[in-house]
Design a protein around this motif. Structure first.
Motif, PDB file in Angstrom:
ATOM      1  N   THR A   1       0.845  -1.192   0.000  1.00  0.00           N
ATOM      2  CA  THR A   1       0.000   0.000   0.000  1.00  0.00           C
ATOM      3  C   THR A   1       0.877   1.236   0.000  1.00  0.00           C
ATOM      4  OG1 THR A   1      -1.620  -1.177   1.361  1.00  0.00           O
ATOM      5  CG2 THR A   1      -1.850   1.211   1.252  1.00  0.00           C
ATOM      6  N   CYS A   2       0.423   2.257  -0.727  1.00  0.00           N
ATOM      7  CA  CYS A   2       1.123   3.539  -0.694  1.00  0.00           C
ATOM      8  C   CYS A   2       0.104   4.639  -0.409  1.00  0.00           C
ATOM      9  CB  CYS A   2       1.852   3.821  -1.999  1.00  0.00           C
ATOM     10  SG  CYS A   2       2.811   5.359  -1.930  1.00  0.00           S
ATOM     11  N   ILE A   3       0.474   5.519   0.505  1.00  0.00           N
ATOM     12  CA  ILE A   3      -0.338   6.694   0.810  1.00  0.00           C
ATOM     13  C   ILE A   3       0.336   7.881   0.134  1.00  0.00           C
ATOM     14  CG2 ILE A   3      -1.206   8.206   2.638  1.00  0.00           C
ATOM     15  CD1 ILE A   3      -1.085   5.731   4.504  1.00  0.00           C
ATOM     16  N   PHE A   4      -0.415   8.532  -0.745  1.00  0.00           N
ATOM     17  CA  PHE A   4       0.080   9.677  -1.492  1.00  0.00           C
ATOM     18  C   PHE A   4      -0.443  10.951  -0.845  1.00  0.00           C
ATOM     19  CE2 PHE A   4      -0.032   6.095  -4.329  1.00  0.00           C
ATOM     20  CZ  PHE A   4       1.106   6.220  -5.113  1.00  0.00           C
ATOM     21  N   ILE A   5       0.453  11.846  -0.451  1.00  0.00           N
ATOM     22  CA  ILE A   5       0.087  13.113   0.171  1.00  0.00           C
ATOM     23  C   ILE A   5       0.561  14.237  -0.746  1.00  0.00           C
ATOM     24  CG2 ILE A   5       0.292  14.591   2.213  1.00  0.00           C
ATOM     25  CD1 ILE A   5      -0.843  11.782   2.857  1.00  0.00           C
ATOM     26  N   GLU A   6      -0.346  15.102  -1.116  1.00  0.00           N
ATOM     27  CA  GLU A   6      -0.006  16.225  -1.995  1.00  0.00           C
ATOM     28  C   GLU A   6      -0.993  17.353  -1.742  1.00  0.00           C
ATOM     29  OE1 GLU A   6       1.581  18.750  -4.087  1.00  0.00           O
ATOM     30  OE2 GLU A   6       2.608  16.842  -4.405  1.00  0.00           O
ATOM     31  N   LYS A   7      -0.488  18.581  -1.622  1.00  0.00           N
ATOM     32  CA  LYS A   7      -1.420  19.692  -1.372  1.00  0.00           C
ATOM     33  C   LYS A   7      -1.748  20.494  -2.621  1.00  0.00           C
ATOM     34  CE  LYS A   7       1.530  23.470   0.205  1.00  0.00           C
ATOM     35  NZ  LYS A   7       1.806  24.386   1.293  1.00  0.00           N
ATOM     36  N   ASP A   8      -1.001  20.302  -3.715  1.00  0.00           N
ATOM     37  CA  ASP A   8      -1.277  21.016  -4.955  1.00  0.00           C
ATOM     38  C   ASP A   8      -2.527  20.429  -5.618  1.00  0.00           C
ATOM     39  OD1 ASP A   8      -1.380  22.076  -7.535  1.00  0.00           O
ATOM     40  OD2 ASP A   8       0.764  21.837  -7.916  1.00  0.00           O
ATOM     41  N   PRO A   9      -3.596  21.223  -5.736  1.00  0.00           N
ATOM     42  CA  PRO A   9      -4.840  20.680  -6.307  1.00  0.00           C
ATOM     43  C   PRO A   9      -4.698  20.198  -7.749  1.00  0.00           C
ATOM     44  CG  PRO A   9      -5.019  23.066  -5.976  1.00  0.00           C
ATOM     45  CD  PRO A   9      -3.718  22.633  -5.377  1.00  0.00           C
TER      46      PRO A   9
END
Length: 186
Positions: free
Chosen positions: A66-74
């Protein structure tokens, strides 16, 4: 950009529109995974500044569960979803539009244990590497975890974050890859 190896080898990946993100080149990505893998037997990865999701997708293709992708750029979020769908990895991924600090709090709440942590923040945001300390202090990393940082040549990271020590540092043009692992017996 493409998936370099594993079950999704050769599949093309889309880049985030605009110049706000800086995708890891295929050459650097291949070198990264030769240093930290090249393959994995399950586990949880977190791609903290995911951009197009290339590093996390590569880790899934090479055996991470599993990978959790975190990104704040919409603008990046739809690109991550599109790349995951193209690679048929949606079931192994979680994508969150969030600030990195808030994401760490959410990981702490769910008592996550991360095996592979990617930190590739925008180069001008040097302070983001201090987030590694939060992962260490909140006990979010497994004993065998690997922390991988991609940063500019002029940026000097600490030699140690808690029990995690700089084990390898490689230069690729103006990019440095720093890898941290926990020393035996700590």
């Amino acid at each position: 950009m493409r998936v370099i190896s594993g079950t999704r080898k050769g599949l093309p990946l889309k880049a985030v529109p605009g110049s706000g993100t800086r995708p890891t080149t295929d050459k650097v990505k291949e070198s990264i995974f030769n240093m930290i893998g090249p393959y994995f037997d399950g586990g949880l990865a977190v791609d903290l500044f995911a951009g197009s999701g290339g590093l996390g997708i590569e880790s899934l293709s090479r055996g991470i569960d599993t990978c959790i992708f975190i990104e704040k750029d919409p603008r990046a979020i739809p690109t991550i979803y599109e790349n995951l769908k193209k690679c048929k990895l949606e079931d192994q991924a979680e994508v969150y539009k969030a600030d990195a600090s808030r994401a760490i709090k959410a990981l702490e709440k769910r008592q996550a244990k991360v095996d592979l942590l990617f930190l590739d923040p925008p180069y001008e945001k040097v302070g983001y590497y201090e987030l590694i300390n939060q992962f260490v202090e909140k006990n979010l990393l497994t004993d065998n975890a690997i922390i991988l940082c991609e940063h500019e040549k002029g940026v000097d990271l600490q030699n140690q974050y808690g029990a995690f020590t700089l084990s390898r540092k490689e230069l690729y043009g103006s990019t440095i890859i720093s890898i941290y692992r926990q020393e035996e017996g700590q």
